[in-house]
Design a protein around this motif. Structure first.
Motif, short mmCIF file in Angstrom:
data_model
loop_
_atom_site.label_atom_id
_atom_site.label_comp_id
_atom_site.label_asym_id
_atom_site.label_seq_id
_atom_site.Cartn_x
_atom_site.Cartn_y
_atom_site.Cartn_z
N ILE A 51 18.13 -0.40 -1.75
CA ILE A 51 17.89 -1.78 -2.17
C ILE A 51 18.87 -2.72 -1.47
N ASP A 52 20.11 -2.27 -1.34
CA ASP A 52 21.11 -3.12 -0.70
C ASP A 52 20.76 -3.39 0.76
N GLU A 53 20.28 -2.36 1.46
CA GLU A 53 19.86 -2.56 2.85
C GLU A 53 18.67 -3.51 2.91
N MET A 54 17.73 -3.32 2.00
CA MET A 54 16.53 -4.16 1.99
C MET A 54 16.87 -5.62 1.69
N GLY A 93 11.27 -7.83 -10.50
CA GLY A 93 11.49 -6.60 -11.25
C GLY A 93 12.17 -5.49 -10.48
N ALA A 94 13.08 -4.81 -11.13
CA ALA A 94 13.85 -3.75 -10.48
C ALA A 94 12.96 -2.61 -9.99
N MET A 95 11.97 -2.22 -10.81
CA MET A 95 11.12 -1.09 -10.43
C MET A 95 10.28 -1.40 -9.20
N LYS A 96 9.86 -2.63 -9.06
CA LYS A 96 9.08 -3.01 -7.89
C LYS A 96 9.95 -2.99 -6.63
N HIS A 138 0.84 -1.21 0.00
CA HIS A 138 0.00 0.00 0.00
C HIS A 138 0.87 1.25 0.00
N ARG A 139 1.90 1.26 0.84
CA ARG A 139 2.79 2.42 0.91
C ARG A 139 3.64 2.56 -0.34
N ALA A 140 3.92 1.42 -1.00
CA ALA A 140 4.76 1.45 -2.20
C ALA A 140 3.96 1.66 -3.48
N GLY A 141 2.63 1.64 -3.36
CA GLY A 141 1.80 1.80 -4.55
C GLY A 141 1.80 0.57 -5.44
N LEU A 142 1.94 -0.60 -4.83
CA LEU A 142 1.99 -1.85 -5.58
C LEU A 142 0.79 -2.73 -5.23
N ASN A 143 0.47 -3.65 -6.12
CA ASN A 143 -0.60 -4.60 -5.88
C ASN A 143 -0.10 -5.67 -4.92
N GLU A 144 -0.77 -5.83 -3.79
CA GLU A 144 -0.28 -6.77 -2.78
C GLU A 144 -0.31 -8.22 -3.26
#
Length: 260
Positions: free
Chosen positions: A62-65, A47-50, A26-32
């Motif tokens: 991204i590296d931390e994640m 995907g990189a954009m996701k 929800h916070r990322a604007g993505l479909n759960e």
């Protein structure tokens, strides 16, 4: 596979921070539903954009994640290994950067060239995987033990043959330190022939351990040469048969290795 590594990293990140897939998406604007499918292994689409959207939602890199420490050479090597094992002869450092999502400047800063990354990755893989694999060599007679060793050693190489070919070319112009490291690994692999294949054959009369070690190293080099000859077709049987003939010629001259 890279997708499995990303899946494990995202799951670990969520567990450590108590994040739900629904809230994060929800916070990322993505479909759960996408994240649920990916985490459950239903889909390998990340995907990189996701990933960027997920990282931005957490105000993290991204590296931390993904739990990567780009200052740690081993972490970078681990990220590049799946790509190198499959496409080492054709992939560029830039492509590795894209597929691992590691900035190219980090790869260049740490390794300078793809060849250096390849060499260090192969040497690490040989230590961590090849040596434990060939240590399982077993058999009741010389022929069985040699077949076991060839099956394990050559089989391990053939599973990542493009990487092996690229490594063999790269190591020829590598630094002295890398060549010395490779020699140590070769000697360790040859020692398995000595300890697990030759020494149990009590009928073989070897004057001393030094000569036995030299024989083992010779057989290892012969096997490596045979892999280059037959490896493109994955012909383990031919590699084993040729090495059996070489073993008999070097050791005893007997016609039947099963006699030993």
């Amino acid at each position: 596979m890279l997708s499995e590594r990303v899946r494990a990293a995202l799951s670990r990140y969520m567990d450590e921070r108590g994040i739900s897939a629904a809230n994060w998406c929800h916070r990322a604007g993505l479909n759960e539903s996408w994240l649920y499918s990916f985490l459950r292994g239903v889909s390998d689409d990340f995907g990189a954009m996701k990933l960027i959207a997920l990282a931005d939602a957490e105000n993290a890199s991204i590296d931390e994640m993904l739990g990567r420490n780009l200052e740690d050479r081993m972490s970078v090597i681990d990220a590049a290994l799946p790509i190198l094992q499959e496409r080492a002869t054709e992939v560029s450092l830039g492509q590795i950067a894209i597929e691992t999502m590691i900035p190219l400047k980090h790869l260049v800063a740490q390794f300078e060239t793809k060849e250096t990354l390849l060499i260090e990755a192969y040497l690490k893989l040989a230590r961590d995987s090849a040596l434990p694999t060939v240590a399982r060599t077993a058999g009741d007679c010389l022929q069985q033990r040699m077949d076991s060793y060839v099956g394990l050693a050559a089989g391990w190489i053939l599973q990542r043959f493009p990487m092996y070919l690229a490594f063999r070319s790269a190591i020829l112009i590598a630094s002295a330190a890398h060549r010395a490291d490779y020699l140590r690994i070769q000697n360790d692999l040859a020692a398995v022939i000595r300890d697990k294949v030759l020494m149990p054959s009590k009928e073989i009369s070897i004057p001393d351990m030094e000569i036995l070690t030299c024989l083992s190293q010779t057989l290892y080099r012969e096997m490596a040469a045979l892999i280059l000859i037959h490896g493109h077709h994955g012909e383990l049987e031919l590699i084993a048969a040729d090495l059996q003939r070489i073993t008999r010629a070097i050791l005893t001259g007997k016609k039947d290795a099963a006699e030993l």
